[in-house]
Design a protein around this motif. Sequence first.
Motif, PDB file in Angstrom:
ATOM      1  N   VAL A   1      -2.884  -4.188  -8.408  1.00  0.00           N
ATOM      2  CA  VAL A   1      -1.792  -3.663  -7.582  1.00  0.00           C
ATOM      3  C   VAL A   1      -2.266  -2.441  -6.804  1.00  0.00           C
ATOM      4  N   GLY A   2      -3.060  -1.592  -7.455  1.00  0.00           N
ATOM      5  CA  GLY A   2      -3.606  -0.430  -6.764  1.00  0.00           C
ATOM      6  C   GLY A   2      -4.430  -0.824  -5.556  1.00  0.00           C
ATOM      7  N   ARG A   3      -5.226  -1.888  -5.693  1.00  0.00           N
ATOM      8  CA  ARG A   3      -6.024  -2.375  -4.560  1.00  0.00           C
ATOM      9  C   ARG A   3      -5.124  -2.934  -3.461  1.00  0.00           C
ATOM     10  N   ALA A   4      -4.112  -3.705  -3.876  1.00  0.00           N
ATOM     11  CA  ALA A   4      -3.242  -4.346  -2.890  1.00  0.00           C
ATOM     12  C   ALA A   4      -2.442  -3.328  -2.081  1.00  0.00           C
ATOM     13  N   LEU A   5      -2.140  -2.180  -2.700  1.00  0.00           N
ATOM     14  CA  LEU A   5      -1.315  -1.170  -2.028  1.00  0.00           C
ATOM     15  C   LEU A   5      -2.124   0.052  -1.601  1.00  0.00           C
ATOM     16  N   SER A   6      -3.447  -0.093  -1.554  1.00  0.00           N
ATOM     17  CA  SER A   6      -4.308   1.059  -1.248  1.00  0.00           C
ATOM     18  C   SER A   6      -4.085   1.619   0.154  1.00  0.00           C
ATOM     19  N   SER A   7      -3.523   0.823   1.052  1.00  0.00           N
ATOM     20  CA  SER A   7      -3.303   1.301   2.425  1.00  0.00           C
ATOM     21  C   SER A   7      -2.085   2.213   2.533  1.00  0.00           C
ATOM     22  N   ILE A   8      -1.272   2.290   1.483  1.00  0.00           N
ATOM     23  CA  ILE A   8      -0.084   3.154   1.521  1.00  0.00           C
ATOM     24  C   ILE A   8      -0.481   4.528   0.989  1.00  0.00           C
ATOM     25  N   ASP A   9      -0.623   5.495   1.874  1.00  0.00           N
ATOM     26  CA  ASP A   9      -1.144   6.798   1.454  1.00  0.00           C
ATOM     27  C   ASP A   9      -0.128   7.630   0.681  1.00  0.00           C
ATOM     28  N   THR A  10       1.131   7.228   0.685  1.00  0.00           N
ATOM     29  CA  THR A  10       2.139   8.001  -0.056  1.00  0.00           C
ATOM     30  C   THR A  10       2.299   7.508  -1.497  1.00  0.00           C
ATOM     31  N   LEU A  11       1.576   6.450  -1.870  1.00  0.00           N
ATOM     32  CA  LEU A  11       1.638   5.946  -3.246  1.00  0.00           C
ATOM     33  C   LEU A  11       0.743   6.802  -4.138  1.00  0.00           C
ATOM     34  N   GLU A  12       1.309   7.346  -5.213  1.00  0.00           N
ATOM     35  CA  GLU A  12       0.538   8.216  -6.100  1.00  0.00           C
ATOM     36  C   GLU A  12      -0.195   7.428  -7.175  1.00  0.00           C
ATOM     37  N   LYS A  13       0.516   6.553  -7.897  1.00  0.00           N
ATOM     38  CA  LYS A  13      -0.132   5.765  -8.945  1.00  0.00           C
ATOM     39  C   LYS A  13       0.721   4.556  -9.298  1.00  0.00           C
ATOM     40  N   VAL A  14       0.083   3.625 -10.028  1.00  0.00           N
ATOM     41  CA  VAL A  14       0.748   2.405 -10.496  1.00  0.00           C
ATOM     42  C   VAL A  14       0.584   2.343 -12.009  1.00  0.00           C
TER      43      VAL A  14
END
Length: 592
Positions: free
Chosen positions: A541-554
Amino acid sequence: MSQAIPHDDIEAAKLLEQAPSPLALLRRTAARRPDHPALIYLRDANDPHPVTLTYGQLLEEVETLCRALKARGVSQDDGIPILLPLVPQAVSSLIAALTVGVAFPVNLLLSPEAMAAQFKLARAREVIVMGPHSALDVRERVGAAIELLDSEINLVEVALGEPTSASFSWAQLLADGNTDSPVEDFPEAPAALVHTGGTTGAPKLAELTQRNLAAGAIMAASALGWRENDRILTGLPLFHVGGSVDMLLSGIAAGVTLMFPTALGLRNPEVISRFWPLVDETRATLVGGVPTMLSAMASSPRADSTLSTLRGFVTGGSPLPAELKRKVEEVSGKPVCQLYGQTETAGITTAQSADGSYHPILGGRPIPMMKVAIGGPNGSFQPGDTGEVFVSGPNVFLGYRTNDGIQGGPADGWISTGDLGEVTDDGDLRLVGRSKEIIIRSGHNIDPLLIEEVAMAHPAVAQAAAVAMPDAYAGELPVLYVALTPGAQVSPEELIAHTGERIAEPPARPKHAFILEEMPLTPVGKIARYKLKQMATEHQVGRALSSIDTLEKVTCQDNGARQVVLYWKQKPTSKQREFAAAALADLGLEQA
């Protein structure tokens, strides 16, 4: 020397008829050999004068405890949680509790909240708990758990150090049993609860009768080939059927001597550091432990230990990698034999005899009084049969106690194990995976053990586990987690190359390799695969959402590894939320 209980259906059934409860088995052995050592407890790894209880002394303490618990108002339906490490009091507590009430040996690592939920389901009346200990804060957590409950629960403390003056002590409990009231067994009564599954969510407790436990003990002793002169060194905790039935109760049925290598058992680093000398000093004939314990033993230097009394090792609970078996047998010069069973069958279904001969990696043959069928209750157990394993016998449980009542009990005496197996030409059961652990990559069924055995052949790898990682295209991908031998070095890329060169089927080659300082383990010492699946899900999931710079962690705490929690540095935009939701849906996941 011949084995104590013959490997024979008729003889095993006859013994079960004569002694249909653990108390009856103990009475039978104590009558035959009252002065023979039943338990030997090493207080530390260098204990020159360990604590010894004979069968006569053990029976006396068990019957005294039975009378004491009854005097304190315990009835047959009352639950008695037991939170003790490998100490003699844990044995007498277990047998007494399952005789007069419902014994509930509890995982010592649970949180207060998890304990409280399980105590409530078990209808706890008395709790027998270890006192304060430098390595385990069990007493403190049990106290916190009881405060979370409305019901009144009595606490009995077994001091392992300085006693807590405010608690009702073990000595006080024994004093309550100094009467001449009779102690009876009730073979058909529910006798023990064993927790199954993870440690989160609504609890589910397997319910076993006194007869189930006695049957499991007789069947294990018969199939494994215990001898009356055996001295079995076991580190398996008693909250697991491997420790409580396959080792303890089966040993009592056969009249062997059980040895506990300190309260922490084979998870004590001091015990492992001098494991082989300890085998010589205790004159152990057999050692019982799960594969992760065998791995620790194999890494310990043998030095000049002769192992002259040792006949072999008994393992089960999780798959045995071929490389680990080779290492243990190479270091010790003694064979490793396997048993296969479930909590629902009091710990045993098939087994290889611990007779000193070498065996291939198989689950063994059906044990006395056990029926095993492949594919369903109407299936057979013949060479060439493949499919899900179904079992029936006097050791099969009543069902799962849940908040919604008893569920999942046997149908016409049969239960499904959820394991996939095949019958060899010699009539042994070969396990080929668990139906829920099979990795399905684009329609290809992949057995994790295939990957793990190849990984274990690498000299730097001490432990290995392959699990499924969610994938938008293939559904699931195999990924590999390893822990290294002390001082070894290897890169993830080298591991991928090593496995890729040796696994013929391309879909089964792991896509990623992760190196951990240590494997996450369940309390009994098995690799906690569900935690590895959670880690794999977090990674993907971290890889799939890596383009979202506002995501802190999964994070993923779901036991099925299908739900994740997203933490944001700042409030995400609606577009970012939509992108995240779509990415999770592509992976077959959802947001918790």
